[in-house]
Design a protein around this motif. Structure first.
Motif, PDB file in Angstrom:
ATOM      1  N   SER A 165       0.816  -1.218   0.000  1.00 31.92           N
ATOM      2  CA  SER A 165       0.000   0.000   0.000  1.00 31.92           C
ATOM      3  C   SER A 165       0.849   1.268   0.000  1.00 31.92           C
ATOM      4  O   SER A 165       0.370   2.334  -0.366  1.00 31.92           O
ATOM      5  N   CYS A 177       2.260   3.077  -8.216  1.00 30.42           N
ATOM      6  CA  CYS A 177       2.586   2.734  -9.596  1.00 30.42           C
ATOM      7  C   CYS A 177       1.600   3.472 -10.486  1.00 30.42           C
ATOM      8  O   CYS A 177       0.399   3.372 -10.284  1.00 30.42           O
ATOM      9  N   TYR A 187      -2.002  -1.849 -10.699  1.00 27.80           N
ATOM     10  CA  TYR A 187      -1.756  -2.687  -9.516  1.00 27.80           C
ATOM     11  C   TYR A 187      -2.206  -4.147  -9.649  1.00 27.80           C
ATOM     12  O   TYR A 187      -1.713  -5.008  -8.917  1.00 27.80           O
ATOM     13  N   ILE A 190       0.566  -6.363 -10.369  1.00 27.51           N
ATOM     14  CA  ILE A 190       1.537  -6.379  -9.259  1.00 27.51           C
ATOM     15  C   ILE A 190       1.039  -7.330  -8.180  1.00 27.51           C
ATOM     16  O   ILE A 190       1.788  -8.147  -7.642  1.00 27.51           O
ATOM     17  N   ARG A 191      -0.260  -7.250  -7.902  1.00 30.69           N
ATOM     18  CA  ARG A 191      -0.840  -8.179  -6.926  1.00 30.69           C
ATOM     19  C   ARG A 191      -0.628  -9.620  -7.365  1.00 30.69           C
ATOM     20  O   ARG A 191      -0.248 -10.482  -6.575  1.00 30.69           O
TER      21      ARG A 191
END
Ligand SMILES: Cc1cc2nc3c(=O)[nH]c(=O)nc-3n(C[C@H](O)[C@H](O)[C@H](O)COP(=O)(O)OP(=O)(O)OC[C@H]3O[C@@H](n4cnc5c(N)ncnc54)[C@H](O)[C@@H]3O)c2cc1C
Ligand code: FES
Ligand code: FES
Lengths: 177, 306
Positions: free
Chosen positions: A135, A139, A144, A147-148
């Motif tokens: 968090s 970006c 995201y 990325i997750r």
């Protein structure tokens, strides 16, 4: 008036490095300009974006919010130190590549360092733990989701081959910093 | 280089640190220069942004990161004493601290992001005295205190007298906050911390910390709330009169009296993040939520005999 300078001695990515700098030299600037390690990126310089994140004795910290002289005597791991000495990418790096966890790559060094420590401490994170863990990193490209997915994938890669996962661990324990 | 120049000292002991902080002290190391008053550098998570943006220009920084004797966290039945070098992350992780004073961990989860919490210190957050910060409101609500030391001696500053104004703690030039004390939670008492922020991890538009104490019949005997971002200093309201006798088991009612009282008493300002009216509205809504959650927590704890 000439400004006073200080002797700074750091172990960076396993190598002992020394430099002389004024007390106001930020760790991020020492890494980039003094030591030529430009993988550590600098965005906001007030702690918000996270792209300057490095590992200090294994713990992620903002290198833009620390003076190099304060870090003296400690161990620093930058994005350049995440891969194996032969250049083989770490599981976290491989996962980001596989899952397209980056586009322009500006934020990536900070995410890689943050996630390396996150998965060392929490090898099997829940979705909420992943979100909380990243968090503090911004970006502006990926939205995201990838990325997750990269974090999830990195967790699988490390579980499949724990030895390969060995992200650099800090030598100092709690309270040692 | 972004931060302005300053003289720098990195003492290793508390007496050295106090000597280095003392106004126009000769200093303790071989380093020279930097008259005037010393400023403490702890985690740097508030001070270094100000330096990077050149909003602050201290003459002399006294970096306490090597003063090992300040890196302490003591938990006793009476409460939690946090040393000046204990980072947010360490205090938030401590199960012992959470058992004695659960509000500390609840509030710390809202302080910035995990990476900032790895460096930022609890005492530094109090000394920074930002009216939008979580920990000052918690210290004020719990009637905690700050232990301050200088070359001239030591004193204990109660939370009620510690926050003088925005970014203005009651520390004198040359004084170091060596520790902060958060008293233990009394029996049959529950806590809650709620806040609304623009983005997760940001400073809150409004935040509320609450404690609710029940009597033996599980009715509300006392209720207090600490508010952030609604005034220049943390605001503590005693809400007991507005909710006393409420039956906790049935949820304690709608808490509207307490919410109305809070709306009346807060004095927020408008800024780019939110208008004063919206903040006042939030203070009411969050008062109800915090009291409801703290009451539920009190029932749980009473049930466990705590
Ligand atoms: C991106 C970001 C988001 C943040 N979000 C939040 C948030 O949501 N809520 C929140 O509460 N905080 C937030 N913070 C601030 C963070 O909590 C800081 O850690 C804290 O406010 C200050 O602690 P520090 O140890 O870093 O102090 P420093 O930055 O080192 O010092 C801050 C001030 O306190 C003084 N000081 C520090 N320690 C002492 C001492 N022992 N004695 C006397 N004076 C002292 C310094 O001289 C300075 O004036 C955020 C920070 C960043 C970078
Ligand atoms: S450059 Fe350090 S957090 Fe943005
Ligand atoms: S990939 Fe461009 S900012 Fe994240």
């Amino acid at each position: 008036m000439t400004e006073e300078t200080f002797e700074i001695e750091l172990t960076v990515n396993g190598v002992r490095r020394t430099a002389r700098a004024p007390a106001r030299r930020l760790l991020s600037d020492l890494l980039r300009h003094g030591l030529g390690l430009t993988g550590t990126h600098v965005g906001c310089e007030h702690g918000v974006c996270g792209c300057c994140t490095v590992l200090l004795d294994g713990e992620p910290v903002r290198s833009c919010l620390m003076f190099a002289v304060t870090a003296s005597g400690h161990e620093v791991t930058t994005v350049e130190g995440l891969a194996a000495p032969d250049g083989e990418m770490s599981p976290v790096q491989r996962a980001f590549q596989e899952c397209h966890g980056l586009q322009c790559g500006f934020c990536t060094p900070g995410f890689l360092c943050t996630v390396t420590a996150l998965l060392r401490d929490t090898p099997r994170p829940t979705d909420d733990e992943i979100l909380e863990g990243i968090s503090g990193n911004l970006c502006r490209c990926t939205g995201y989701q990838n990325i997750r997915r990269s974090v999830r994938r990195a967790s699988e890669l490390i579980a499949a081959d724990p030895a390969s996962g060995g992200p650099p661990a800090g030598e100092a324990g709690e309270g040692g910093r | 280089m972004k931060p302005p120049p300053f003289a720098y000292r990195a003492p290793r002991t508390l007496p050295e640190a106090l000597a280095a902080l003392a106004p126009a002290a000769p200093g303790t190391g071989s380093d020279t220069g930097g008259g005037g008053v010393g400023k403490v550098l702890a985690g740097g998570q508030s001070l270094i942004p100000l330096l990077n943006m050149r909003l602050a220009a201290p003459e002399r920084l006294v970096d306490i990161n090597r003063v090992a004797e300040l890196d302490t966290l003591e938990v006793t039945g009476a409460g939690v004493r946090v040393g000046a070098l204990a980072r947010h992350a360490r205090v938030g992780r401590s199960a012992e601290a959470a058992a004695v004073q659960p509000l500390l961990r609840r509030a710390l989860a809202h302080v910035a992001h995990p990476v900032v919490r790895n460096r930022g210190t609890v005492v530094g957050s109090l000394a920074h005295a930002d009216p939008s910060a979580e920990l000052p409101a918690v210290l004020a609500l719990l009637d905690g205190s700050v232990e301050a030391a200088s070359a001239a001696g030591r004193r204990t500053i109660p939370a009620g007298g510690f926050f003088l104004g925005p970014l203005e703690p009651a520390l004198l030039p040359g004084e170091l906050a060596v520790s902060a004390f958060f008293p233990a939670l009394p029996p049959r008492t529950g806590t809650a911390f709620v806040e609304i922020a623009r983005r997760h991890g940001d400073y809150a538009l409004v935040g509320v910390a609450a404690t609710v104490t029940l009597d033996a019949g599980l009715r509300v005997a006392a209720a207090r709330a600490g508010y952030l971002s609604v005034a220049g200093v943390p605001l503590v309201l005693d809400l007991t009169a507005a909710c006393a006798g409420a039956d906790a088991v049935s949820g304690g009612g709608d808490w509207e009296d307490a919410a109305a009282y809070a709306r009346e008493r807060v004095d927020p300002e408008s800024d780019i993040h939110a208008s004063a009216d919206y903040r006042r509205h939030l203070a009411g809504v969050l008062t109800g939520r915090a009291l409801r959650a703290a009451t539920a927590d009190a029932i749980d704890r009473a049930g466990e005999g705590r």
